[in-house]
Design a protein around this motif. Structure first.
Motif, PDB file in Angstrom:
ATOM      1  N   VAL A 292       0.850  -1.174   0.000  1.00  0.00           N
ATOM      2  CA  VAL A 292       0.000   0.000   0.000  1.00  0.00           C
ATOM      3  C   VAL A 292       0.894   1.234   0.000  1.00  0.00           C
ATOM      4  O   VAL A 292       1.858   1.307   0.762  1.00  0.00           O
ATOM      5  CB  VAL A 292      -0.916   0.031   1.249  1.00  0.00           C
ATOM      6  N   THR A 293       0.578   2.185  -0.864  1.00  0.00           N
ATOM      7  CA  THR A 293       1.235   3.487  -0.837  1.00  0.00           C
ATOM      8  C   THR A 293       0.142   4.532  -0.698  1.00  0.00           C
ATOM      9  O   THR A 293      -0.790   4.576  -1.494  1.00  0.00           O
ATOM     10  CB  THR A 293       2.045   3.744  -2.130  1.00  0.00           C
ATOM     11  N   LEU A 294       0.255   5.339   0.337  1.00  0.00           N
ATOM     12  CA  LEU A 294      -0.677   6.436   0.552  1.00  0.00           C
ATOM     13  C   LEU A 294      -0.040   7.703  -0.009  1.00  0.00           C
ATOM     14  O   LEU A 294       1.178   7.884   0.062  1.00  0.00           O
ATOM     15  CB  LEU A 294      -0.966   6.599   2.049  1.00  0.00           C
ATOM     16  N   TYR A 295      -0.855   8.594  -0.557  1.00  0.00           N
ATOM     17  CA  TYR A 295      -0.367   9.837  -1.153  1.00  0.00           C
ATOM     18  C   TYR A 295      -1.025  11.022  -0.471  1.00  0.00           C
ATOM     19  O   TYR A 295      -2.200  10.965  -0.103  1.00  0.00           O
ATOM     20  CB  TYR A 295      -0.691   9.873  -2.652  1.00  0.00           C
ATOM     21  N   GLY A 296      -0.294  12.084  -0.295  1.00  0.00           N
ATOM     22  CA  GLY A 296      -0.817  13.295   0.325  1.00  0.00           C
ATOM     23  C   GLY A 296       0.339  14.193   0.711  1.00  0.00           C
ATOM     24  O   GLY A 296       1.387  14.166   0.065  1.00  0.00           O
ATOM     25  N   GLN A 297       0.159  14.964   1.774  1.00  0.00           N
ATOM     26  CA  GLN A 297       1.198  15.878   2.227  1.00  0.00           C
ATOM     27  C   GLN A 297       1.791  15.394   3.540  1.00  0.00           C
ATOM     28  O   GLN A 297       1.054  15.034   4.461  1.00  0.00           O
ATOM     29  CB  GLN A 297       0.628  17.285   2.403  1.00  0.00           C
ATOM     30  N   CYS A 298       3.119  15.396   3.602  1.00  0.00           N
ATOM     31  CA  CYS A 298       3.811  15.031   4.834  1.00  0.00           C
ATOM     32  C   CYS A 298       3.556  16.133   5.873  1.00  0.00           C
ATOM     33  O   CYS A 298       3.094  17.224   5.510  1.00  0.00           O
ATOM     34  CB  CYS A 298       5.308  14.836   4.578  1.00  0.00           C
ATOM     35  N   PRO A 299       3.838  15.890   7.138  1.00  0.00           N
ATOM     36  CA  PRO A 299       3.570  16.900   8.162  1.00  0.00           C
ATOM     37  C   PRO A 299       4.228  18.256   7.892  1.00  0.00           C
ATOM     38  O   PRO A 299       3.625  19.305   8.113  1.00  0.00           O
ATOM     39  CB  PRO A 299       4.117  16.257   9.452  1.00  0.00           C
ATOM     40  N   GLN A 300       5.479  18.241   7.397  1.00  0.00           N
ATOM     41  CA  GLN A 300       6.174  19.507   7.115  1.00  0.00           C
ATOM     42  C   GLN A 300       5.483  20.294   6.013  1.00  0.00           C
ATOM     43  O   GLN A 300       5.289  21.506   6.120  1.00  0.00           O
ATOM     44  CB  GLN A 300       7.624  19.260   6.744  1.00  0.00           C
TER      45      GLN A 300
ATOM     46  N   ALA B  57       2.329  19.961   4.987  1.00  0.00           N
ATOM     47  CA  ALA B  57       0.978  20.329   5.421  1.00  0.00           C
ATOM     48  C   ALA B  57       1.031  21.564   6.314  1.00  0.00           C
ATOM     49  O   ALA B  57       0.177  22.446   6.217  1.00  0.00           O
ATOM     50  CB  ALA B  57       0.325  19.160   6.155  1.00  0.00           C
ATOM     51  N   GLN B  58       2.049  21.636   7.165  1.00  0.00           N
ATOM     52  CA  GLN B  58       2.194  22.776   8.067  1.00  0.00           C
ATOM     53  C   GLN B  58       2.530  24.060   7.296  1.00  0.00           C
ATOM     54  O   GLN B  58       2.102  25.142   7.650  1.00  0.00           O
ATOM     55  CB  GLN B  58       3.277  22.495   9.100  1.00  0.00           C
ATOM     56  N   ALA B  59       3.273  23.904   6.197  1.00  0.00           N
ATOM     57  CA  ALA B  59       3.680  25.056   5.390  1.00  0.00           C
ATOM     58  C   ALA B  59       2.552  25.590   4.517  1.00  0.00           C
ATOM     59  O   ALA B  59       2.645  26.690   3.983  1.00  0.00           O
ATOM     60  CB  ALA B  59       4.884  24.683   4.520  1.00  0.00           C
ATOM     61  N   SER B  60       1.469  24.822   4.368  1.00  0.00           N
ATOM     62  CA  SER B  60       0.351  25.237   3.511  1.00  0.00           C
ATOM     63  C   SER B  60      -0.419  26.379   4.118  1.00  0.00           C
ATOM     64  O   SER B  60      -0.661  26.488   5.252  1.00  0.00           O
ATOM     65  CB  SER B  60      -0.615  24.071   3.282  1.00  0.00           C
TER      66      SER B  60
END
Length: 128
Positions: free
Chosen positions: A115-123, A125-128
Motif C-alpha cells: 500500500v502506498t498512501l499519497y498526500g502531504q507530509c507533516p512539514q 501540510a504545516q507550510a500550507s
C-alpha cells in the motif's frame, strides 16, 4: 586497519539507506552519500545498489514507476509519498487488514499486499 575504497563506499551507501525515513531513489542516495564521499559517482552508486540487492541487504521498491531502495529486514510496512516535496516515508502500521491466505471476492487468494498512501507530509501540510 585500512578500509578499501569500495568497502567505504558500500558502508556509506548502506548507512544512508538504513538511516533514511523511507525508500530512496538513486539520486537521493548519491546526494546523501556525497556528504561523506564528495567524489562518489553515480555509476558506483548503481553498482553498489545492485551488489547490496544481490546480497539481500536492501531491496527495490517501485513507486510511480521509479525504483527506490530501502534496507531489508524492516518487516511488514507500507509507504506514504508526499505529493509536494516528493519524499517517501515508511509507515510502520498497516492500514489494510488482509492477511495472507484471505480469499478476496471473485476467488482471488491473497499472498501479500503493498500500500502506498499519497498526500502531504507533516512539514508540507504545516507550510500550507
Amino acid at each position: 586497519m585500512t578500509v578499501s575504497r569500495s568497502t567505504r563506499q558500500r558502508d556509506v551507501i548502506t548507512r544512508v539507506l538504513h538511516d533514511a525515513e523511507g525508500p530512496l531513489g538513486v539520486g537521493d542516495v548519491l546526494e546523501r552519500a556525497r556528504t561523506d564521499l564528495p567524489a562518489l559517482g553515480v555509476a558506483t552508486v548503481y553498482r553498489t545498489l545492485k551488489l547490496l540487492t544481490d546480497q539481500g541487504r536492501i531491496h527495490p521498491v517501485t513507486l510511480d514507476g521509479e525504483t527506490r531502495y530501502e534496507a531489508s529486514g524492516k518487516g511488514h510496512h507500507h509507504h506514504f509519498a508526499c505529493t509536494r516535496c516528493q519524499r517517501v516515508f515508511t509507515l510502520h502500521t498497516c492500514p489494510v487488514a488482509l492477511p495472507s491466505g484471505t480469499v478476496y471476492p471473485g476467488g482471488f487468494i491473497v499472498e501479500a499486499h503493498e500500500v502506498t498512501l499519497y498526500g502531504q507530509c507533516p512539514q508540507c501540510a504545516q507550510a500550507s
